[in-house]
Design an enzyme around this catalytic site. Structure first.
Site, short mmCIF file in Angstrom:
data_model
loop_
_atom_site.label_atom_id
_atom_site.label_comp_id
_atom_site.label_asym_id
_atom_site.label_seq_id
_atom_site.Cartn_x
_atom_site.Cartn_y
_atom_site.Cartn_z
N ARG A 47 42.19 38.95 32.13
CA ARG A 47 41.72 38.46 33.44
C ARG A 47 42.90 37.71 34.05
O ARG A 47 43.35 36.70 33.50
CB ARG A 47 40.50 37.56 33.28
CG ARG A 47 40.18 36.79 34.55
CD ARG A 47 38.83 36.14 34.53
NE ARG A 47 37.79 37.14 34.73
CZ ARG A 47 36.53 36.87 35.07
NH1 ARG A 47 36.15 35.62 35.26
NH2 ARG A 47 35.65 37.82 35.22
N HIS A 103 37.48 44.65 39.87
CA HIS A 103 36.64 44.18 38.76
C HIS A 103 35.87 45.39 38.21
O HIS A 103 34.65 45.49 38.34
CB HIS A 103 35.68 43.09 39.28
CG HIS A 103 35.11 42.22 38.22
ND1 HIS A 103 35.43 42.34 36.88
CD2 HIS A 103 34.21 41.18 38.28
CE1 HIS A 103 34.77 41.42 36.18
NE2 HIS A 103 34.04 40.71 37.00
N ASP A 151 28.92 38.72 46.99
CA ASP A 151 29.75 37.93 46.07
C ASP A 151 30.15 36.65 46.84
O ASP A 151 29.96 36.57 48.06
CB ASP A 151 30.99 38.76 45.68
CG ASP A 151 31.84 38.11 44.60
OD1 ASP A 151 31.39 37.14 43.97
OD2 ASP A 151 32.97 38.58 44.40
N CYS A 176 27.36 39.63 41.19
CA CYS A 176 28.07 39.64 39.90
C CYS A 176 28.02 38.29 39.21
O CYS A 176 28.21 38.21 38.00
CB CYS A 176 29.51 40.09 40.10
SG CYS A 176 30.48 39.01 41.16
N GLN A 219 32.69 45.19 35.87
CA GLN A 219 31.50 44.69 36.57
C GLN A 219 30.79 45.82 37.32
O GLN A 219 29.57 45.94 37.25
CB GLN A 219 31.91 43.58 37.55
CG GLN A 219 30.76 43.00 38.32
CD GLN A 219 29.87 42.11 37.47
OE1 GLN A 219 30.35 41.17 36.87
NE2 GLN A 219 28.58 42.40 37.41
N ARG A 272 26.80 43.90 31.31
CA ARG A 272 28.23 43.73 31.04
C ARG A 272 28.47 43.97 29.55
O ARG A 272 29.42 44.65 29.15
CB ARG A 272 28.70 42.32 31.41
CG ARG A 272 28.69 41.99 32.89
CD ARG A 272 29.75 42.74 33.67
NE ARG A 272 31.10 42.50 33.18
CZ ARG A 272 31.84 41.42 33.46
NH1 ARG A 272 31.38 40.50 34.27
NH2 ARG A 272 33.07 41.30 32.99
N1 NVA Z 1 35.20 37.69 43.52
C1 NVA Z 1 34.95 36.75 42.45
C2 NVA Z 1 34.29 37.45 41.30
C3 NVA Z 1 33.97 36.58 40.13
C4 NVA Z 1 33.37 37.33 38.99
C5 NVA Z 1 36.26 36.12 42.02
O1 NVA Z 1 37.27 36.84 41.95
O2 NVA Z 1 36.29 34.92 41.78
N1 CP Z 2 30.83 38.29 36.81
C1 CP Z 2 31.79 37.74 36.05
O1 CP Z 2 32.85 38.33 35.80
O2 CP Z 2 31.47 36.51 35.57
P1 CP Z 2 32.46 35.47 34.89
O3 CP Z 2 33.44 35.03 35.92
O4 CP Z 2 31.57 34.37 34.40
O5 CP Z 2 33.18 36.17 33.75
#
Ligand code: NVA
Ligand code: CP
Length: 302
Positions: A103, A130, A221, A261, A133, A289
């Site tokens: 990540r 993502h 989101d 998500c 997801q 997930r």
């Molecule tokens: N768009 C959000 C998704 C988190 C799972 C982010 O990148 O923070």
């Molecule tokens: N949806 C998702 O990726 O959640 P987290 O940021 O908690 O991993």
């Protein structure tokens, strides 16, 4: 078959549907308490440059359920976090582990990592995509609705990593997608072009009502993603009106499902009322997930 899982559009429909079939199998085995140790003795390295709840826990629990082990590495505690070149970290980690989940911020970092890694690399979220997801999301829709590829989906809000991956998915799975974003927050133009070239049926609009009307799946989101925290106030102004609330849900199909998500900012991009309503399938989505990622890991690492 691809070595890595970096972006949905690197994958074919057939290969992704195979992952869904394995997901169903692994999910039913887990629910029945049947052992499914497809990755005995294998280790997944998990490199996090951003926060996480669901991604970390689902990958770690998933590896354990598959008979393997997962190793959590917060970037601040690694040499990569102190500036060690990505290619050096990638080549060394591949000597210890059987797969790596990352990540991070830039998609280029994950692509460079994958180039130098002899073991599979899985995208656990970048600023661009993502993919795990969206796989979990589509699998969840398929559990709740018949013919998940023939439904009308809408995206309300930021043209962010999630939106880009939904657009990738529309190009692969062929469902209708309507994307409503404020001016200036549209999804990535190259991603849209690639989807159009793949024959995707996507409507881009600045009107959330146009996107939601008659839709069977509503999705949103946060307005400010990780790394955009200082833009929160400015975004709150730009995104006012881009909220999934009961008025918007009432424009959609009466049996529509609503997805997020997570994490959610209740009463910003989605109301508490919608999240607690019969339409929300948000926690099934979070659960899946685990099942989908187990199938992805088993596909890549077995
Ligand atoms: N768009 C959000 C998704 C988190 C799972 C982010 O990148 O923070
Ligand atoms: N949806 C998702 O990726 O959640 P987290 O940021 O908690 O991993």
């Amino acid at each position: 078959m691809n070595k890595d899982f970096l972006c949905l559009s690197d994958w074919s429909l057939e290969a992704l549907e195979k992952i869904f079939a394995l997901t169903s199998d692994l999910k039913s085995k887990q629910k029945a308490g049947l052992q499914h140790h497809l990755l005995t003795g294998k280790t997944l390295g998990m490199l996090f440059e951003k926060s996480s709840t669901r991604t970390r826990v689902s990958f770690e629990a998933g590896m354990f359920q598959l008979g393997g082990h997962a190793l959590f590495l917060a970037s601040g505690n690694t040499q990569m976090g102190r500036g060690e070149p990505v290619k050096d970290t990638a080549r060394c980690m591949a000597r210890y582990v059987d797969g790596v989940m990352i990540r991070t911020y830039s998609q280029q970092v994950i692509e460079e990592f994958a180039r130098y890694s002899s073991v599979p690399v899985i995208n656990g979220l970048t600023d661009s995509y993502h993919p795990c997801q969206i796989m979990a999301d589509l699998f969840t829709v398929s559990e709740h609705k018949k013919n998940y590829r023939e439904l009308s989906y809408c995206w309300i809000g930021d043209g962010n990593n999630m939106a880009n991956s939904w657009i990738n998915a529309a190009g692969i799975f062929g469902f209708e997608l309507r994307v409503a974003t404020p001016v200036g927050y549209e999804p990535d133009a190259d991603v849209c072009k690639r989807a159009a070239d793949a024959g995707a049926r996507i409507l881009y609009t600045n009107d959330p009502r146009e996107a939601a009307r008659g839709a069977q799946v509503l999705n949103t989101d946060v307005w400010a993603s990780m790394g955009q925290e200082e833009e929160q106030q400015e975004r709150e102004k730009a995104f006012a009106g881009y909220q999934i609330n009961m008025d918007l849900v009432n424009l959609a199909d009466p049996d529509c499902v609503v997805m997020h998500c997570l994490p959610a900012h209740r009463d910003e991009e989605i109301t508490d009322e919608v999240m607690e309503s019969r339409h929300a399938i948000i926690y099934d989505e979070a659960e899946n997930r685990l099942h989908v990622q187990k199938a992805i890991m088993a596909t890549l690492m077995d």
